[in-house]
Write a protein that holds these residues in place. Structure first.
Motif, PDB file in Angstrom:
ATOM      1  N   LEU A 779       7.370  97.887  34.659  1.00  0.00           N
ATOM      2  CA  LEU A 779       5.960  97.523  34.806  1.00  0.00           C
ATOM      3  C   LEU A 779       5.806  96.512  35.932  1.00  0.00           C
ATOM      4  O   LEU A 779       6.537  95.524  36.011  1.00  0.00           O
ATOM      5  CB  LEU A 779       5.476  96.932  33.477  1.00  0.00           C
ATOM      6  CG  LEU A 779       4.074  96.322  33.404  1.00  0.00           C
ATOM      7  CD1 LEU A 779       3.017  97.394  33.618  1.00  0.00           C
ATOM      8  CD2 LEU A 779       3.897  95.648  32.044  1.00  0.00           C
ATOM      9  N   PHE A 780       4.831  96.757  36.805  1.00  0.00           N
ATOM     10  CA  PHE A 780       4.658  95.917  37.990  1.00  0.00           C
ATOM     11  C   PHE A 780       3.164  95.812  38.293  1.00  0.00           C
ATOM     12  O   PHE A 780       2.432  96.802  38.171  1.00  0.00           O
ATOM     13  CB  PHE A 780       5.388  96.546  39.182  1.00  0.00           C
ATOM     14  CG  PHE A 780       5.549  95.643  40.369  1.00  0.00           C
ATOM     15  CD1 PHE A 780       6.537  94.680  40.397  1.00  0.00           C
ATOM     16  CD2 PHE A 780       4.715  95.765  41.486  1.00  0.00           C
ATOM     17  CE1 PHE A 780       6.702  93.849  41.500  1.00  0.00           C
ATOM     18  CE2 PHE A 780       4.871  94.950  42.583  1.00  0.00           C
ATOM     19  CZ  PHE A 780       5.863  93.984  42.592  1.00  0.00           C
ATOM     20  N   VAL A 781       2.702  94.633  38.666  1.00  0.00           N
ATOM     21  CA  VAL A 781       1.301  94.422  39.024  1.00  0.00           C
ATOM     22  C   VAL A 781       1.206  94.251  40.538  1.00  0.00           C
ATOM     23  O   VAL A 781       1.674  93.242  41.087  1.00  0.00           O
ATOM     24  CB  VAL A 781       0.704  93.202  38.304  1.00  0.00           C
ATOM     25  CG1 VAL A 781      -0.737  92.969  38.764  1.00  0.00           C
ATOM     26  CG2 VAL A 781       0.744  93.400  36.791  1.00  0.00           C
ATOM     27  N   GLN A 782       0.622  95.235  41.215  1.00  0.00           N
ATOM     28  CA  GLN A 782       0.421  95.161  42.665  1.00  0.00           C
ATOM     29  C   GLN A 782      -0.895  94.427  42.936  1.00  0.00           C
ATOM     30  O   GLN A 782      -1.884  95.009  43.395  1.00  0.00           O
ATOM     31  CB  GLN A 782       0.404  96.556  43.268  1.00  0.00           C
ATOM     32  CG  GLN A 782       1.701  97.334  43.081  1.00  0.00           C
ATOM     33  CD  GLN A 782       1.730  98.603  43.892  1.00  0.00           C
ATOM     34  OE1 GLN A 782       1.742  98.571  45.135  1.00  0.00           O
ATOM     35  NE2 GLN A 782       1.731  99.740  43.211  1.00  0.00           N
ATOM     36  N   ALA A 783      -0.892  93.134  42.651  1.00  0.00           N
ATOM     37  CA  ALA A 783      -2.117  92.341  42.758  1.00  0.00           C
ATOM     38  C   ALA A 783      -2.625  92.261  44.190  1.00  0.00           C
ATOM     39  O   ALA A 783      -3.824  92.028  44.414  1.00  0.00           O
ATOM     40  CB  ALA A 783      -1.870  90.931  42.214  1.00  0.00           C
ATOM     41  N   ALA A 819     -10.870  95.096  38.697  1.00  0.00           N
ATOM     42  CA  ALA A 819     -10.037  95.644  39.769  1.00  0.00           C
ATOM     43  C   ALA A 819      -8.554  95.593  39.417  1.00  0.00           C
ATOM     44  O   ALA A 819      -7.764  96.414  39.892  1.00  0.00           O
ATOM     45  CB  ALA A 819     -10.298  94.890  41.076  1.00  0.00           C
ATOM     46  N   PHE A 820      -8.174  94.636  38.572  1.00  0.00           N
ATOM     47  CA  PHE A 820      -6.759  94.521  38.215  1.00  0.00           C
ATOM     48  C   PHE A 820      -6.321  95.568  37.195  1.00  0.00           C
ATOM     49  O   PHE A 820      -5.130  95.654  36.880  1.00  0.00           O
ATOM     50  CB  PHE A 820      -6.467  93.109  37.700  1.00  0.00           C
ATOM     51  CG  PHE A 820      -6.457  92.073  38.789  1.00  0.00           C
ATOM     52  CD1 PHE A 820      -5.357  91.921  39.612  1.00  0.00           C
ATOM     53  CD2 PHE A 820      -7.568  91.274  39.010  1.00  0.00           C
ATOM     54  CE1 PHE A 820      -5.347  90.979  40.625  1.00  0.00           C
ATOM     55  CE2 PHE A 820      -7.577  90.333  40.022  1.00  0.00           C
ATOM     56  CZ  PHE A 820      -6.462  90.182  40.837  1.00  0.00           C
ATOM     57  N   VAL A 825      -2.752  99.469  40.648  1.00  0.00           N
ATOM     58  CA  VAL A 825      -2.613  98.006  40.595  1.00  0.00           C
ATOM     59  C   VAL A 825      -1.606  97.670  39.500  1.00  0.00           C
ATOM     60  O   VAL A 825      -0.632  96.940  39.725  1.00  0.00           O
ATOM     61  CB  VAL A 825      -3.960  97.316  40.347  1.00  0.00           C
ATOM     62  CG1 VAL A 825      -3.780  95.804  40.180  1.00  0.00           C
ATOM     63  CG2 VAL A 825      -4.900  97.599  41.524  1.00  0.00           C
ATOM     64  N   ILE A 826      -1.862  98.195  38.296  1.00  0.00           N
ATOM     65  CA  ILE A 826      -0.822  98.163  37.278  1.00  0.00           C
ATOM     66  C   ILE A 826      -0.008  99.445  37.444  1.00  0.00           C
ATOM     67  O   ILE A 826      -0.527 100.551  37.265  1.00  0.00           O
ATOM     68  CB  ILE A 826      -1.410  98.069  35.865  1.00  0.00           C
ATOM     69  CG1 ILE A 826      -2.203  96.771  35.703  1.00  0.00           C
ATOM     70  CG2 ILE A 826      -0.295  98.135  34.817  1.00  0.00           C
ATOM     71  CD1 ILE A 826      -2.826  96.591  34.343  1.00  0.00           C
ATOM     72  N   SER A 827       1.273  99.278  37.804  1.00  0.00           N
ATOM     73  CA  SER A 827       2.125 100.433  38.111  1.00  0.00           C
ATOM     74  C   SER A 827       3.351 100.416  37.215  1.00  0.00           C
ATOM     75  O   SER A 827       3.892  99.352  36.908  1.00  0.00           O
ATOM     76  CB  SER A 827       2.563 100.408  39.575  1.00  0.00           C
ATOM     77  OG  SER A 827       1.454 100.413  40.452  1.00  0.00           O
ATOM     78  N   THR A 828       3.802 101.584  36.796  1.00  0.00           N
ATOM     79  CA  THR A 828       5.022 101.708  36.016  1.00  0.00           C
ATOM     80  C   THR A 828       5.782 102.941  36.467  1.00  0.00           C
ATOM     81  O   THR A 828       5.252 103.805  37.173  1.00  0.00           O
ATOM     82  CB  THR A 828       4.734 101.831  34.505  1.00  0.00           C
ATOM     83  OG1 THR A 828       4.172 103.113  34.250  1.00  0.00           O
ATOM     84  CG2 THR A 828       3.796 100.741  34.013  1.00  0.00           C
ATOM     85  N   ALA A 829       7.022 103.029  36.018  1.00  0.00           N
ATOM     86  CA  ALA A 829       7.775 104.262  36.249  1.00  0.00           C
ATOM     87  C   ALA A 829       7.208 105.415  35.446  1.00  0.00           C
ATOM     88  O   ALA A 829       7.402 106.580  35.809  1.00  0.00           O
ATOM     89  CB  ALA A 829       9.247 104.037  35.888  1.00  0.00           C
TER      90      ALA A 829
END
Length: 842
Positions: A779-783, A819-820, A825-829
């Motif tokens: 899990l990654f947040v591309q803010a 927007a978040f 923006v919220i990205s996962t595998a």
């Protein structure tokens, strides 16, 4: 002690720069423009509005004329006699081949970016107004001219950069812009003095038992009008020793003993104690800070080959390193705050060593100050990279002068523990087909095996010297043999899949890496292709590796479904980069003590680009950085596809390892022994159901490892696409949970909608909370997609069903909560895996 009487008049004002000859654009002004010193011509042209941002779009190609043009810097300054005898122009950095005139008189010609020049001005300086000009030869034509005169030599890339003592990557690299610079890139001033001045000091700090030994080697320069005895004092730890430099002499060596000295330690091993050193002569006081430490590197043959084992103060150090390139293509744009951010990236990422790569530069004092203060070990390359270098007089004299200056300058630095002769040049001489092309000409071997080790032994014997990276420490060994010394692994990325890292059993990896794009905001700030495409014109300007984006696609194909949008390509290739490095680092570290260190290529970028960097040019920590942070944890729990300890033992016995089971490997790179550690290993469905489990326990010595085989009943996957293996220990132990995915992401079937997310505005930004209803992978947040200046406190988090995590986003942008929660923006595998599931459904 006498007060200093040397005066310094900075020459940093009233400069202009003008094009003298060269292919300037139509309507380019003939009048000089304002110049900033220190600076380079590119930044001056941007400031004057004469060129656009060199990093934007495909401006690189449109601005090649700058490196083909002769540039003249000019200033006028007032000077008046002040009673001193000598008046010297001190230029700390001129880039590169230059003619200097004062009041119409040529006072010097220079040809080395990496040297300081001190020029006696007494014959040309005048009372009142003075005119100083520095004319720089066009760097690209100058390399060609010298290649024609002296003969071209083998090299990488497309300019004859090895003809000049100028930063190799300034002419472009497989991650760097081709923007050959000219300019006064470090301070320039007039120094006035009388009698004597301190020309250089080498305050070498060593240990004798528990005592520190300071041996201060001082060189003085006399003004030519005096030759009397000179009183010289050396002070450290409250002690002062006075000696006399006899009339006519210019050198002095003074030794002091510091009883029960406190030691300087690398980060994670102890404190970074340092001592102030003061050298005093009439009219000048010189100061520095030293640290008492010892350095040994063991390369003696053993049953498995030759190690590369670093020992500091008698203690073995497992290296968790990063390679460093110049942090900006225009060196003058790197200030201390920027360096502080990069060192924070190192320390937050569990890094304990930084290698300053040989295609860049000897870094600023701020860089080494930070390394000393923070305990980050420094491996310093001499500046030779991926090319043959002439050993003839025209270059050899510059090489020796440059090396003497910087060995002397950096000899006080406790953080600097390794001097390295070159980057890949000995390896290159063997595998890149140089020898037939050289036809008996010199190529640099004499520098790496003779001149440079002699100079290090003479000037800084407290540090270790290595002839090159990679290097196998045997005259009849292949220089990149994994069983001997240091190695670079580049077949992975260039030709082979990243799973091949698992086939290697290297003693020490000083370079390896895998590419991925920068943060979305960094990429789209400079790439404007419509539509955005991995093979768009501007995109490929910002991908310098040969067939780089093809290699990105090939490198992901074994692990990911085909990317169907630019967003999926961006996130997927970033994630693949992180997965590759996590896999490689954990494998290499699991081989300890066979493997004694890893240095990732690379920490940073010098412009916005698709590259191997963990931190992009705009300072965003890529997913790779978080993978590195976790894999470099001092306490690491990892699941490996074979019993690691047996593989290590077999490597020492020369037996090829067998892959017959899964094992947990626990590395304890701390000083505390771990006893009775309870290990819980489960096989689970991605919905959270526990299918099998085992309770294990182990002890781990300080700075040691433990390997525990996982029972076959736990590893017997019934449906690998929906099952995972989880190894956990007590949450207060310092070990992070390890998860093993038995199949590639493209074959895995996690729940597509495995989480819910909420966001709320808080002081200073936002709080993003994610609750897992299934297995949530990476899990990654591309803010930065919402706010390019946003900073997220963590990333690349994996959740099991029922778990929750919170991301704190620091941002000045208000009213953007929704927007978040936007796609990507919220990205996962999971999103990437869902593409494969959709393909299967079709």
């Amino acid at each position: 002690m006498s007060e200093p009487t040397i005066t310094r008049q900075p020459l940093d004002q009233n400069w202009t720069v003008e094009a003298v000859t060269g292919p300037t654009p139509a309507n380019f002004p003939t009048a000089p423009i304002r110049a900033t010193v220190p600076g380079v011509v590119h930044t001056d042209l941007v400031a004057a509005g004469l060129i656009d941002d060199p990093f934007d779009g495909d401006n690189e190609a449109a601005q090649q004329w700058i490196g083909d043009t002769v540039w003249r810097y000019r200033t006028s300054f007032e000077w008046h006699p002040n009673g001193q005898t000598r008046h010297d122009l001190v230029a700390e950095g001129l880039d590169t081949v230059a003619e200097i005139t004062l009041n119409g008189t040529v006072i010097a010609r220079t040809e080395n970016q990496h040297r300081t020049y001190r020029i006696d001005l007494r014959h040309a300086l005048r009372d009142g107004s003075n005119d100083l000009t520095i004319t720089f030869a066009a760097p690209v034509p100058e390399t060609l001219r010298r290649a024609e005169i002296n003969g071209a030599l083998p090299r990488t890339n497309h300019h004859e950069y090895n003809q000049l003592r100028k930063s190799a990557s300034n002419f472009g690299w497989d991650w760097g812009i081709d923007a050959a610079t000219s300019g006064i890139w470090r301070p320039i001033a007039i120094e006035s003095w009388s009698g004597v001045r301190i020309a250089s000091v080498r305050p070498l700090a060593t240990l004798d038992g528990g005592d520190g030994i300071l041996t201060a080697h001082t060189v003085i320069e006399r003004d030519g009008g005096t030759s009397e005895d000179i009183d010289l004092a050396v002070t450290i730890a409250g002690q002062t020793v006075w000696t006399t430099v006899p009339a006519g002499a210019t050198t002095n060596t003074t030794t002091l003993r510091v009883p029960d000295a406190q030691l300087w330690w690398p980060v994670g091993y102890g404190d970074q104690h340092r001592y102030d050193v003061t050298i005093t002569v009439p009219g000048e006081i010189w100061t520095a800070r030293v640290g008492f430490r010892t350095v040994v590197v063991d390369t003696a043959p053993d049953t498995a080959g030759r190690p590369f084992l670093l020992t500091v103060n008698g203690r073995d150090v497992q290296v968790r390193g990063v390679n460093w390139i110049p942090d900006h293509a225009f060196f003058t744009e790197v200030d201390r705050p920027r360096l502080e951010r990069r060192f924070a990236d190192m320390l937050d990422g569990n890094v304990n060593l930084v290698r300053v790569w040989g295609g860049g530069m000897y870094e600023s004092d701020d860089f080494y100050d930070l390394a000393d203060e923070l305990g980050v070990l420094v491996w310093q390359d001499f500046l030779f990279a991926c090319a043959a270098y002439s050993e003839e007089e025209h270059l050899a004299r510059e090489v020796e002068a440059e090396a003497r200056e910087h060995i002397t300058r950096l000899s006080s630095r406790p953080s600097l523990i390794i001097w390295n002769g070159s980057n890949e040049n000995i390896w290159g001489s063997v595998v890149w087909g140089w020898l037939p092309r050289l036809d008996g000409r010199t190529w640099g071997d004499g520098y790496y095996r003779d001149l440079l080790p002699r100079l290090v032994a003479e000037l800084d014997p407290t540090s270790y010297y290595s002839p090159s990276s990679p290097y196998s420490y045997g005259d009849y060994l292949h220089p990149n043999d994994e069983h001997h010394g240091t190695m670079h692994i580049w077949d992975v990325w260039n030709q082979r899949d990243w799973r091949v890292y698992g086939d290697y059993q290297p003693r020490f990896v000083s370079e390896f890496g895998f590419q991925g794009p920068p943060a979305w905001s960094t990429l789209t700030r400079v790439v404007h292709d419509e539509p955005m495409n991995p093979y768009g014109k501007q995109m490929l300007v910002h991908q310098k590796a040969q067939l780089g984006n093809h290699k990105l696609a090939r490198g992901a194909a074994a692990h990911f479904p085909e990317f169907d949008t630019i967003d999926a390509w961006h996130w997927g290739t970033q994630l693949n980069q992180a997965m590759a490095i996590r896999f490689g680092v954990e494998h290499f570290r699991s081989l300890a003590p066979l493997n004694t260190g890893v240095i990732l290529w690379q920490l940073n970028d010098n412009w916005p680009v698709v590259s191997w960097a963990a931190v992009d040019f705009d300072g965003h920590r890529k997913p790779l950085w978080y993978a590195m942070r976790d894999a470099y944890a001092p306490r690491l729990l990892t699941i490996q596809p074979r019993p690691s300890q047996r593989a290590i033992d077999e490597a020492f016995m020369g037996i090829a390892p067998e892959n017959d089971s899964l094992a947990t490997v626990l590395l304890n790179d701390t000083d505390e022994v771990v006893t009775g550690l309870a290990l819980h290993v489960t096989r689970r469905n991605v919905d959270g159901t526990v299918l099998a489990e085992a309770h294990l326990s182990t002890d781990i010595p300080a700075r040691g490892t433990a390997t525990i085989l996982i029972p076959d009943t736990v590893t017997a996957f019934a449906d690998p696409a929906t099952e995972i293996l989880v190894a956990e220990v007590d949450q207060n132990s310092g070990f992070r949970r390890a998860i093993h995915d038995p199949v590639e992401l493209r074959d895995q079937r996690p729940d597509i909608d495995a989480y819910t997310a909420d966001v709320e505005a808080v002081d200073g930004g936002y709080r993003v909370t994610v609750n897992a209803t299934g297995y949530v992978r990476d899990l990654f947040v591309q803010a930065d997609r919402v706010d390019p200046d946003a900073v997220v406190d963590t990333g690349l988090v994996t959740l099991l069903p029922g778990e929750q995590t919170t991301f704190r986003v620091t941002s000045d942008v208000t009213g953007q909560s929704d927007a978040f929660l936007a796609p990507w923006v919220i990205s996962t595998a999971n999103e990437v895996a869902s593409v494969a599931q959709k393909e299967l459904a079709r």
